[in-house]
Design a protein around this motif. Sequence first.
Motif, PDB file in Angstrom:
ATOM      1  N   GLY A 183      64.928 -15.514 111.197  1.00 40.38           N
ATOM      2  CA  GLY A 183      63.908 -16.515 111.484  1.00 40.38           C
ATOM      3  C   GLY A 183      63.166 -16.963 110.242  1.00 40.38           C
ATOM      4  O   GLY A 183      62.876 -18.156 110.071  1.00 40.38           O
ATOM      5  N   VAL A 184      62.864 -16.008 109.370  1.00 38.12           N
ATOM      6  CA  VAL A 184      62.183 -16.344 108.117  1.00 38.12           C
ATOM      7  C   VAL A 184      63.064 -17.235 107.249  1.00 38.12           C
ATOM      8  O   VAL A 184      62.593 -18.212 106.643  1.00 38.12           O
ATOM      9  CB  VAL A 184      61.791 -15.061 107.353  1.00 38.12           C
ATOM     10  CG1 VAL A 184      61.278 -15.392 105.956  1.00 38.12           C
ATOM     11  CG2 VAL A 184      60.726 -14.283 108.127  1.00 38.12           C
ATOM     12  N   ALA A 185      64.350 -16.902 107.181  1.00 39.17           N
ATOM     13  CA  ALA A 185      65.283 -17.714 106.398  1.00 39.17           C
ATOM     14  C   ALA A 185      65.348 -19.143 106.936  1.00 39.17           C
ATOM     15  O   ALA A 185      65.393 -20.110 106.162  1.00 39.17           O
ATOM     16  CB  ALA A 185      66.672 -17.077 106.409  1.00 39.17           C
ATOM     17  N   ALA A 186      65.349 -19.281 108.264  1.00 34.49           N
ATOM     18  CA  ALA A 186      65.368 -20.620 108.869  1.00 34.49           C
ATOM     19  C   ALA A 186      64.085 -21.375 108.534  1.00 34.49           C
ATOM     20  O   ALA A 186      64.119 -22.586 108.250  1.00 34.49           O
ATOM     21  CB  ALA A 186      65.538 -20.507 110.375  1.00 34.49           C
ATOM     22  N   ASP A 187      62.961 -20.670 108.558  1.00 36.14           N
ATOM     23  CA  ASP A 187      61.692 -21.305 108.190  1.00 36.14           C
ATOM     24  C   ASP A 187      61.709 -21.775 106.741  1.00 36.14           C
ATOM     25  O   ASP A 187      61.267 -22.889 106.431  1.00 36.14           O
ATOM     26  CB  ASP A 187      60.534 -20.322 108.395  1.00 36.14           C
ATOM     27  CG  ASP A 187      60.213 -20.100 109.862  1.00 36.14           C
ATOM     28  OD1 ASP A 187      60.580 -20.962 110.684  1.00 36.14           O
ATOM     29  OD2 ASP A 187      59.608 -19.057 110.181  1.00 36.14           O
ATOM     30  N   GLU A 188      62.213 -20.923 105.855  1.00 36.63           N
ATOM     31  CA  GLU A 188      62.249 -21.284 104.449  1.00 36.63           C
ATOM     32  C   GLU A 188      63.174 -22.475 104.203  1.00 36.63           C
ATOM     33  O   GLU A 188      62.852 -23.372 103.409  1.00 36.63           O
ATOM     34  CB  GLU A 188      62.686 -20.080 103.611  1.00 36.63           C
ATOM     35  CG  GLU A 188      61.637 -18.971 103.577  1.00 36.63           C
ATOM     36  CD  GLU A 188      62.100 -17.735 102.830  1.00 36.63           C
ATOM     37  OE1 GLU A 188      63.327 -17.629 102.569  1.00 36.63           O
ATOM     38  OE2 GLU A 188      61.251 -16.878 102.517  1.00 36.63           O
ATOM     39  N   ALA A 189      64.310 -22.504 104.904  1.00 39.08           N
ATOM     40  CA  ALA A 189      65.239 -23.627 104.743  1.00 39.08           C
ATOM     41  C   ALA A 189      64.616 -24.927 105.222  1.00 39.08           C
ATOM     42  O   ALA A 189      64.915 -26.005 104.680  1.00 39.08           O
ATOM     43  CB  ALA A 189      66.527 -23.347 105.505  1.00 39.08           C
TER      44      ALA A 189
END
Length: 424
Positions: A183-189
């Motif tokens: 989820g964090v990776a998706a937010d950062e992307a």
Amino acid sequence: MTRTTLPFVARTALILVWLALGAGNVGAQTPAPPAADAAAKTLRPEVANAVNAAQDAARGGQKELAETKLRDAAAVPNLSMFEQAVIERGRAGVSLSARDWAQAIRSLEVVVNSNQFSGADQLQMVELLSKLTYQEKDYLLAVSWLRRYAQEGGSDAAVRELLPQALYLANEFKAAADELEAGVAADEAAARTTPEPTLRLLISCYLQLKDDTGYVRALERLAQGYPKPEYWTELLARVTKQPGFSERLWLDVYRLRLAAGLLHAADDYVDMAQLALQAGYPAEALTVIDRGLSLSLLGNGKDAAAHTALRERASKAAEKDSADLGRAEASAKSAREGDALVNVGLAYVSAGQATKGVALMEQGMAKGNLKRADEARLHLGQALWQAGRRDDAARAFAAVQSGDGSAALARVWSSFVRSPAGKV
């Protein structure tokens, strides 16, 4: 992090009742089936009427009457699988109205596993099961229903966020961390800021896993997105306690503490000023002392005279340094190594001439032959930040690789300059 459910879950019971009973009464021949399944999905009036009567009774708080009507429906001869599923769904609604969560779960499981409903109807029941099993603290079962909710296209963010929570509460810390990291990776992307509770849960996962690297990485994200003093304090404490942390870096720690608003005591300002004087940056020392005086932390009490003497010392040294900077600059430009230019440039920055100082530091970095290249990069990053070049500062910090603590400190500096608190 304590094992408590979020406020969203605390309200689940009322939401569940509304969802279960708010769809209205069932009717004969409904829901409309595909032509091929028409016969199998027919609901006879005697079944529909009994189920509707049960729901009406449940809404009126007449549990016994509701159960009687459900028995009437179940007594109709030759019930089809679809009719049985409708009756069981009615029983789930009655159970929810009566706050009989265990029976509601059993009935909903029967209905969902019968595969007699599809689309939005089926997904709604999977959502109900996800929430109910979580509410009842059957976390492993909740995980299975939450995964199914996602697999079947459930898009309610509040429901999907329950999955890592359920995994954490089931002691599946690695799986919870993996879900949260995704989820964090998706937010950062997507250039979104991850919610603070999500990052705090991720930190708790890594604490349980004794994964220090993951913990620090998550804490850096937390501090960057939500720059609270306690987060910077924790990060800096971890950096300075690392084995092999260089004493030369303490002034850089104090610089970040000052920038983040972490200096609260007279001794903090005195220590930083003395370190700046020892390092050869008297203008910086004078600025720090004056800041302490403006906050009434210095110049008071039994140490007032010592504070005054320290300021006089810094003031005289700054005056002399200002007069000598021109000659030092010329000498540094003729030197083969770049260290002198970096130091002179930092002196200009500390004296309030960030643009000029950064230019000299960049010239020094370009010369190369640096005795302490990573320390120079760390200082360049700080100077670039003061000059308002936050992205360049982050790149300079990212280039610091030394194992003496400077790389770890540079990561904290990088998080700070990219955070809302780092806007100059």
